[in-house]
Scaffold this motif. Structure first.
Motif, PDB file in Angstrom:
ATOM      1  N   ASN A  20     -14.670  -5.447 -38.949  1.00 11.17           N
ATOM      2  CA  ASN A  20     -13.245  -5.169 -39.034  1.00 11.17           C
ATOM      3  C   ASN A  20     -13.037  -3.713 -39.456  1.00 11.17           C
ATOM      4  O   ASN A  20     -14.000  -2.964 -39.718  1.00 11.17           O
ATOM      5  CB  ASN A  20     -12.549  -6.139 -39.995  1.00 11.17           C
ATOM      6  CG  ASN A  20     -13.085  -6.061 -41.416  1.00 11.17           C
ATOM      7  OD1 ASN A  20     -13.473  -4.990 -41.885  1.00 11.17           O
ATOM      8  ND2 ASN A  20     -13.096  -7.194 -42.110  1.00 11.17           N
ATOM      9  N   ALA A  21     -11.786  -3.299 -39.546  1.00 10.88           N
ATOM     10  CA  ALA A  21     -11.487  -1.892 -39.826  1.00 10.88           C
ATOM     11  C   ALA A  21     -12.052  -1.451 -41.170  1.00 10.88           C
ATOM     12  O   ALA A  21     -12.596  -0.345 -41.300  1.00 10.88           O
ATOM     13  CB  ALA A  21      -9.982  -1.670 -39.771  1.00 10.88           C
ATOM     14  N   THR A  22     -11.942  -2.320 -42.177  1.00  6.90           N
ATOM     15  CA  THR A  22     -12.460  -1.963 -43.499  1.00  6.90           C
ATOM     16  C   THR A  22     -13.970  -1.770 -43.468  1.00  6.90           C
ATOM     17  O   THR A  22     -14.504  -0.804 -44.047  1.00  6.90           O
ATOM     18  CB  THR A  22     -12.091  -3.045 -44.522  1.00  6.90           C
ATOM     19  OG1 THR A  22     -10.666  -3.157 -44.594  1.00  6.90           O
ATOM     20  CG2 THR A  22     -12.647  -2.714 -45.899  1.00  6.90           C
ATOM     21  N   GLU A  23     -14.662  -2.668 -42.782  1.00  7.69           N
ATOM     22  CA  GLU A  23     -16.121  -2.561 -42.700  1.00  7.69           C
ATOM     23  C   GLU A  23     -16.538  -1.300 -41.945  1.00  7.69           C
ATOM     24  O   GLU A  23     -17.531  -0.647 -42.317  1.00  7.69           O
ATOM     25  CB  GLU A  23     -16.687  -3.809 -42.025  1.00  7.69           C
ATOM     26  CG  GLU A  23     -16.542  -5.067 -42.874  1.00  7.69           C
ATOM     27  CD  GLU A  23     -16.853  -6.328 -42.098  1.00  7.69           C
ATOM     28  OE1 GLU A  23     -17.399  -7.278 -42.701  1.00  7.69           O
ATOM     29  OE2 GLU A  23     -16.540  -6.391 -40.878  1.00  7.69           O
ATOM     30  N   LEU A  24     -15.799  -0.957 -40.906  1.00  3.84           N
ATOM     31  CA  LEU A  24     -16.100   0.275 -40.180  1.00  3.84           C
ATOM     32  C   LEU A  24     -15.927   1.498 -41.069  1.00  3.84           C
ATOM     33  O   LEU A  24     -16.789   2.387 -41.108  1.00  3.84           O
ATOM     34  CB  LEU A  24     -15.183   0.405 -38.962  1.00  3.84           C
ATOM     35  CG  LEU A  24     -15.564  -0.327 -37.690  1.00  3.84           C
ATOM     36  CD1 LEU A  24     -14.474  -0.144 -36.652  1.00  3.84           C
ATOM     37  CD2 LEU A  24     -16.897   0.166 -37.147  1.00  3.84           C
ATOM     38  N   LEU A  81     -13.832   8.096 -39.931  1.00  7.41           N
ATOM     39  CA  LEU A  81     -13.092   7.489 -38.829  1.00  7.41           C
ATOM     40  C   LEU A  81     -11.595   7.519 -39.127  1.00  7.41           C
ATOM     41  O   LEU A  81     -11.165   7.357 -40.280  1.00  7.41           O
ATOM     42  CB  LEU A  81     -13.546   6.044 -38.602  1.00  7.41           C
ATOM     43  CG  LEU A  81     -14.884   5.851 -37.890  1.00  7.41           C
ATOM     44  CD1 LEU A  81     -15.333   4.401 -37.985  1.00  7.41           C
ATOM     45  CD2 LEU A  81     -14.791   6.283 -36.426  1.00  7.41           C
ATOM     46  N   ALA A  82     -10.812   7.717 -38.097  1.00  8.67           N
ATOM     47  CA  ALA A  82      -9.362   7.789 -38.265  1.00  8.67           C
ATOM     48  C   ALA A  82      -8.831   6.490 -38.888  1.00  8.67           C
ATOM     49  O   ALA A  82      -9.307   5.402 -38.561  1.00  8.67           O
ATOM     50  CB  ALA A  82      -8.698   8.030 -36.920  1.00  8.67           C
ATOM     51  N   PRO A  83      -7.844   6.582 -39.764  1.00  4.66           N
ATOM     52  CA  PRO A  83      -7.302   5.380 -40.395  1.00  4.66           C
ATOM     53  C   PRO A  83      -6.776   4.363 -39.394  1.00  4.66           C
ATOM     54  O   PRO A  83      -6.785   3.155 -39.680  1.00  4.66           O
ATOM     55  CB  PRO A  83      -6.167   5.933 -41.263  1.00  4.66           C
ATOM     56  CG  PRO A  83      -6.537   7.354 -41.533  1.00  4.66           C
ATOM     57  CD  PRO A  83      -7.243   7.819 -40.290  1.00  4.66           C
ATOM     58  N   ARG A  84      -6.354   4.802 -38.230  1.00  2.80           N
ATOM     59  CA  ARG A  84      -5.762   3.889 -37.252  1.00  2.80           C
ATOM     60  C   ARG A  84      -6.798   3.139 -36.414  1.00  2.80           C
ATOM     61  O   ARG A  84      -6.430   2.313 -35.591  1.00  2.80           O
ATOM     62  CB  ARG A  84      -4.812   4.657 -36.327  1.00  2.80           C
ATOM     63  CG  ARG A  84      -3.563   5.175 -37.027  1.00  2.80           C
ATOM     64  CD  ARG A  84      -2.624   5.835 -36.037  1.00  2.80           C
ATOM     65  NE  ARG A  84      -2.186   4.891 -34.999  1.00  2.80           N
ATOM     66  CZ  ARG A  84      -1.487   5.250 -33.925  1.00  2.80           C
ATOM     67  NH1 ARG A  84      -1.169   6.537 -33.744  1.00  2.80           N
ATOM     68  NH2 ARG A  84      -1.124   4.355 -33.036  1.00  2.80           N
ATOM     69  N   VAL A  85      -8.073   3.446 -36.586  1.00  4.48           N
ATOM     70  CA  VAL A  85      -9.099   2.688 -35.862  1.00  4.48           C
ATOM     71  C   VAL A  85      -9.011   1.231 -36.271  1.00  4.48           C
ATOM     72  O   VAL A  85      -9.061   0.890 -37.460  1.00  4.48           O
ATOM     73  CB  VAL A  85     -10.503   3.263 -36.146  1.00  4.48           C
ATOM     74  CG1 VAL A  85     -11.587   2.322 -35.630  1.00  4.48           C
ATOM     75  CG2 VAL A  85     -10.653   4.639 -35.489  1.00  4.48           C
TER      76      VAL A  85
END
Length: 430
Positions: free
Chosen positions: A148-152, A159-163
């Motif tokens: 998920n975004a947090t794990e990435l 990485l951009a916050p919007r990923v």
């Protein structure tokens, strides 16, 4: 011998094989695959000549060097995926052997890195596209894990916050193709390969036991096989102060529907690529640079502050099914083809070299090569032979393939063949 005088030439390498004896193997093309084939063959005791006016100047000098059998596994390419996985499994030992043969401390000096690849999506639509592919890859049993975004962001804070999310492919590695080419050339020279810095115009020009055509897009003219150039533009950035980039993984992403990859190097370089264009030129365009930079900075905004140090383009050798052509040339088994690797030339270098040199020794293609046989496109016919090489009344058999002067079609023992050639010597872009 095909009624020819003993072969002589000049080379920077004055090794033991620069004699009047006929060469066992003539390799045409000095990209990673041609160099690796020449090195492996010479290491097994064969007398090898390698023909290329400027080894490493083709697409290998443009390529990013991703070794990504998982992230690049695509729909309907199961046989190719198996070959990619086979070659990826050979890469750790191959990198160690190349480094040792070139006198390097270890494979890290080749830019060989093993942090893995992150596949990411910036928008919901981007993530859906990425998820569709990695779900297919998971269905094949390949090691790729959704994040998920947090794990990435825990793995790569830049990485951009919007990923929105992505996946991790831990077994996808990378190497620096430019360093690889330099090391392979040193290894080949040390093993006794003689480099011939000339362009071969036809397969009737060389006298050798077997010819290996590893000339990328140039192999089309030499063999008549259906190989097309697929243009790729690529950028090289450099982190401020020459420091290592602020991210470690290769990042393959989708940003507003456009795919891009980012490859970090320890020396501060970041490779950004690549366009895929059905064109045969190598012009760098403003639109190509714009699109790559936009997608890259949408995923890693910090890259906007990096120096743009290079923008180049090269030609991938594509085939009708985008899988490589490896094995004896139909009707001319004294000629072995090793080209058409499209986006996977760097990754497929170890397995291609091993299988080709095994073929040179045994005369029998490994069953693994069956799906990649050069004659699998049965409807394709080569162009007529060049005037004056052969024909009625010439005292030699009439030819139907371009560039061949003697259709001696036996491939015994450590090699038997006729000639080689190169037009533009290109390797794949990855």
């Amino acid at each position: 011998m095909l009624g020819r005088a003993p072969y002589t030439t000049e080379s920077d390498n004055k090794g033991p094989f620069l004699t009047a004896r006929r060469a066992d193997v003539a390799v045409v093309g000095g990209g990673p695959i041609g160099l690796a084939v020449a090195w492996r063959a010479a290491s097994r005791g064969m007398r090898v000549l390698l023909h290329d006016p400027d080894p490493g100047s083709g697409a290998a000098g443009v390529a990013a060097g991703m070794l990504a059998p998982v992230a690049e596994a695509s729909f309907g390419e199961e046989e190719l995926t198996r070959l990619l996985l086979d070659s990826a499994a050979r890469w750790p030992d191959f990198a160690t052997e190349v480094a040792a043969a070139a006198g390097l401390a270890d494979s890290a000096e080749l830019g060989y890195r093993t942090e893995g690849t992150l596949v990411v999506g910036r928008t919901a639509d981007d993530l859906a596209e990425a998820r569709r592919l990695w779900s297919y890859q998971q269905g094949l049993g390949l090691p790729i894990t959704a994040l998920n975004a947090t794990e990435l962001h825990d793995r790569e804070p830049l990485l951009a916050p919007r990923v929105r999310g992505g996946a991790h492919a831990p077994d996808d590695h990378q190497v620096d193709p430019r360093r690889l080419v330099t090391a392979l050339r040193t290894a080949a020279e040390t093993a006794g390969v003689v480099f011939v810095p000339s362009t071969v115009r036809g397969l009737d020009e060389l006298d050798a036991g077997t010819v290996v055509v590893a000339a990328g897009c140039g192999a089309a003219e030499l063999t008549g096989l259906p190989i097309r150039p697929v243009k790729g533009q690529i950028l090289r950035l450099r982190a401020p102060g020459g420091e290592a980039p602020g991210f470690r993984h290769v990042i393959r992403g989708y940003a507003d529907g456009r795919s891009v990859y980012l490859v970090p190097r320890h020396d501060g370089e970041v490779v950004v690529g690549a366009t895929v264009e059905e064109r045969g030129d190598t012009t760098v365009t403003a639109g190509g640079v714009r699109d790559l930079l936009h997608a890259a900075t949408e995923l890693v905004p910090e890259l906007a502050e990096y120096e743009l140090v290079e923008a180049v383009a090269g030609q991938r050798p594509g085939t009708p099914d985008n899988a490589p052509l490896i094995g004896p040339l139909a009707g001319h088994p004294h000629v072995v083809v090793a080209t058409g690797h499209y986006r996977h030339g760097i990754l497929l270098t170890p397995v291609t070299a091993d299988l080709v040199v095994d073929l040179l020794e045994s005369g029998v293609p490994d069953p693994v090569l069956a799906p990649f046989a050069p004659d699998r496109f049965g409807g394709h016919r080569s162009a007529p032979a060049k005037p004056g090489l052969a024909g009625p009344g010439s005292g030699r058999p009439e030819l139907t393939e371009p560039g061949f002067a003697d259709p001696e079609l036996a491939l015994p023992g450590p090699a038997r063949a006729g000639r080689a050639t190169s037009g533009p010597v290109r390797e794949e872009i990855r």
